[in-house]
Design a protein around this motif. Sequence first.
Motif, short mmCIF file in Angstrom:
data_model
loop_
_atom_site.label_atom_id
_atom_site.label_comp_id
_atom_site.label_asym_id
_atom_site.label_seq_id
_atom_site.Cartn_x
_atom_site.Cartn_y
_atom_site.Cartn_z
N ASN A 28 0.66 -0.84 -0.03
CA ASN A 28 -0.13 -0.05 0.27
C ASN A 28 0.91 1.32 -0.01
O ASN A 28 0.43 2.36 0.16
CB ASN A 28 -0.92 -0.14 1.23
CG ASN A 28 -2.37 -0.68 1.07
OD1 ASN A 28 -2.62 -0.74 -0.44
ND2 ASN A 28 -2.83 -1.90 1.97
N LEU A 29 2.16 0.90 0.05
CA LEU A 29 2.74 1.71 0.24
C LEU A 29 3.08 2.95 -1.64
O LEU A 29 3.39 2.26 -2.62
CB LEU A 29 4.61 1.64 -0.14
CG LEU A 29 5.00 2.29 1.66
CD1 LEU A 29 7.08 1.21 1.26
CD2 LEU A 29 5.00 3.02 2.00
N GLU A 59 4.23 5.54 -3.28
CA GLU A 59 5.28 6.15 -3.89
C GLU A 59 7.06 6.04 -4.74
O GLU A 59 6.47 5.07 -5.13
CB GLU A 59 6.01 7.48 -2.64
CG GLU A 59 5.42 8.21 -1.62
CD GLU A 59 4.52 7.12 -0.73
OE1 GLU A 59 4.82 6.10 -0.99
OE2 GLU A 59 4.25 7.69 0.19
N THR A 112 -4.85 -0.98 -2.91
CA THR A 112 -6.27 -0.39 -2.59
C THR A 112 -6.29 -0.50 -4.03
O THR A 112 -7.84 0.23 -4.43
CB THR A 112 -6.13 0.71 -2.38
OG1 THR A 112 -5.10 1.18 -2.22
CG2 THR A 112 -6.41 1.09 -0.66
N GLN A 113 -5.90 -0.31 -5.05
CA GLN A 113 -5.94 -0.55 -6.46
C GLN A 113 -6.37 -1.14 -7.10
O GLN A 113 -6.69 -1.16 -8.44
CB GLN A 113 -4.73 0.84 -7.39
CG GLN A 113 -5.07 1.72 -6.84
CD GLN A 113 -3.47 2.98 -7.36
OE1 GLN A 113 -2.63 2.26 -8.33
NE2 GLN A 113 -3.57 4.40 -6.51
N SER A 142 3.50 9.52 3.79
CA SER A 142 3.87 8.85 3.65
C SER A 142 3.09 7.57 4.51
O SER A 142 2.14 6.52 4.09
CB SER A 142 4.62 8.47 3.02
OG SER A 142 4.74 7.19 2.47
N SER A 150 -1.24 7.78 4.55
CA SER A 150 -2.44 7.00 3.69
C SER A 150 -1.82 5.82 3.37
O SER A 150 -2.36 4.90 3.15
CB SER A 150 -1.27 7.37 2.76
OG SER A 150 0.31 7.71 1.83
N HIS A 151 -0.12 4.94 3.82
CA HIS A 151 -0.36 3.58 4.23
C HIS A 151 -1.44 3.02 5.05
O HIS A 151 -1.74 1.63 4.82
CB HIS A 151 1.21 3.58 4.36
CG HIS A 151 1.55 1.98 4.26
ND1 HIS A 151 1.82 1.60 5.96
CD2 HIS A 151 1.66 1.24 3.46
CE1 HIS A 151 2.02 0.33 5.73
NE2 HIS A 151 1.51 -0.02 4.83
N ARG A 210 -4.99 2.95 3.96
CA ARG A 210 -5.33 2.22 2.92
C ARG A 210 -5.13 0.65 3.26
O ARG A 210 -6.33 -0.08 2.76
CB ARG A 210 -4.40 2.03 1.89
CG ARG A 210 -4.38 3.35 1.33
CD ARG A 210 -3.19 3.51 -0.06
NE ARG A 210 -3.16 4.21 -1.13
CZ ARG A 210 -2.14 5.12 -1.61
NH1 ARG A 210 -1.08 4.75 -1.58
NH2 ARG A 210 -2.42 6.49 -2.86
N ASP A 218 -5.96 8.60 -1.56
CA ASP A 218 -4.83 8.90 -2.98
C ASP A 218 -5.17 10.11 -3.05
O ASP A 218 -4.50 11.20 -3.43
CB ASP A 218 -5.84 8.25 -3.89
CG ASP A 218 -5.69 6.55 -3.81
OD1 ASP A 218 -6.19 5.79 -4.67
OD2 ASP A 218 -4.94 6.35 -3.16
N LEU A 276 -3.36 12.17 -0.36
CA LEU A 276 -1.83 12.43 -0.60
C LEU A 276 -1.60 13.13 -1.56
O LEU A 276 -0.53 14.04 -1.24
CB LEU A 276 -1.79 11.13 -0.97
CG LEU A 276 0.02 10.08 -0.99
CD1 LEU A 276 0.13 10.06 0.31
CD2 LEU A 276 -0.42 8.68 -0.95
#
Lengths: 124, 389
Positions: free
Chosen positions: A82-83, A85, A104-105, B153, B156-157, B160, B204, B207
């Motif tokens: 779920n990282l 970047e 999640t995508q 970062s 958000s992780h 999620r 998302d 972020l």
Amino acid sequence: MKIVIVEDESALVRVLVEKFNKVGFDVAYATNGEDAIRVVKTTDPDIILLDLILPRKDGFAVLEELKRDGALKTIPVIVLSNLGEDENLKRALRLGAVDYLVKTQHPINEVVEKVQNQLFSKSR
Amino acid sequence: MALVPKGGRLITSTTEAKAKGEALLESIGDGVIATDQKGRVVVINKAAENLLGFTSAEIIGKFLVRAISMQDAQGNQISDKLSPITLALTTGKIITTTSGPNYYLVRKDGTKFPVAVTVAPVLLNSKAAGVTVVFRDIAKEQELDRAKIDFVSTASHQLRTPVSIINWYVEMLLGGDVGSLASEQKKYLEEIYKNSKRMGDLIDALLIVSRLELGTVAIEPKAADLEAIAKSAWADFEVWVKHKKLSIKHRREGGPLTLAVDPHLMRIVFQNLFSNAIKYSPDGGVIECSIERRESDILIAVKDHGVGIPEKDQPKIFTKFFRADNARIKEPEGTGLGLYIMKSILGQAGGRVWFKSAEGKGTTFYVALSLSGMTRHEGPQGLEPPAGV
């Protein structure tokens, strides 16, 4: 077909094991980075799903170790994290992962599809 | 400082003026060094001495570019020719290193620290008679920025993780993998799934907003075909477009539509323009997308014949989380961040966005980018492709 799933969230391990069993895989799993290498060695899987945030040793360290090992480096690794970047994606691909999926995508069926595509293209 | 005795002439006390000047210089928190027109140090304040670890006696009279070493992030020495001091002296322009790649100054003991430096020429008859160098240690600022980036970062992780668990468990239930479902049960699960996705979209979007506000988004322009990017972005919405039975009319004018843009960010811009047009269009409607090369810019216009933006809401349309009432009714699940994100990206890239709209009639959004393309911006990160903003 054998798959090793490396994931520290037990709920995710449960549902992934259930799903891959259903589509006919033999599934082994590890919930931390140290166990990951051991489980891969004893299982000798056809493919590995690897999370990045793991206790004891993170996914990047596991990936590096796998790719350094003569016997293990040919096993395709798909990062499942779920990282999101960019820098993580680039790093994972640079270290030898064949794909990078943000959990999640992708619906779980799509994760299965990507694993199967990877194995299908490898066997050709 | 003027002393005016009764009925007498003005007496200026130069000693007093000098003392005031020195006190001023010594009180400045940033390092200040001034040189003559050859680049030799004539003045250095206490803050500069402290930051660099040299005493003024060790520096005064020396060539500044030799006395103090400046390096880049890789530890390479900045040559005399490329030093901001030399550049300011020869060009007569203010040189600042506060944006762009980092520079470091080396202390007397050999350790180095990151700096924000401004070198300004002292102009006499429009020629540089010397420069003043003002600098400060930005190590703490950089640490703070790094901490903010890491926090965003990590947050958000963390957010999620439960969302992905909910998503996959509901998918298993809806897929019949854990038994069959009554239709009412299916409906409830579908609602759970929809809202979990909504939460994911919001994470998302937040972020992206954080990164834009931190200024950590890299903009890497390269020659790109705008039409191709537009077509590819439109293709993303294929299922939705089919479902609403929408069609698109393309118009291209003025010549080659290639521009130096960051393809990833440009795609996000098109995605945003299209998703809004689709969202607020009636079923069976037509959307028009025109890309035109004009004299000094390229103009993109996306027009829909949908609900339009009420006049009272128009001033707020680009603000965070704002959604007009009629938009909420038509499409209750938007994040309210899409337009803010698009405006922010274009703002940082040197583009413009605006719109024309009438309630009930439809809306046209315009994006203009100069022919020189997007402005390059160094940054540790690109933007993730948003699943649905």
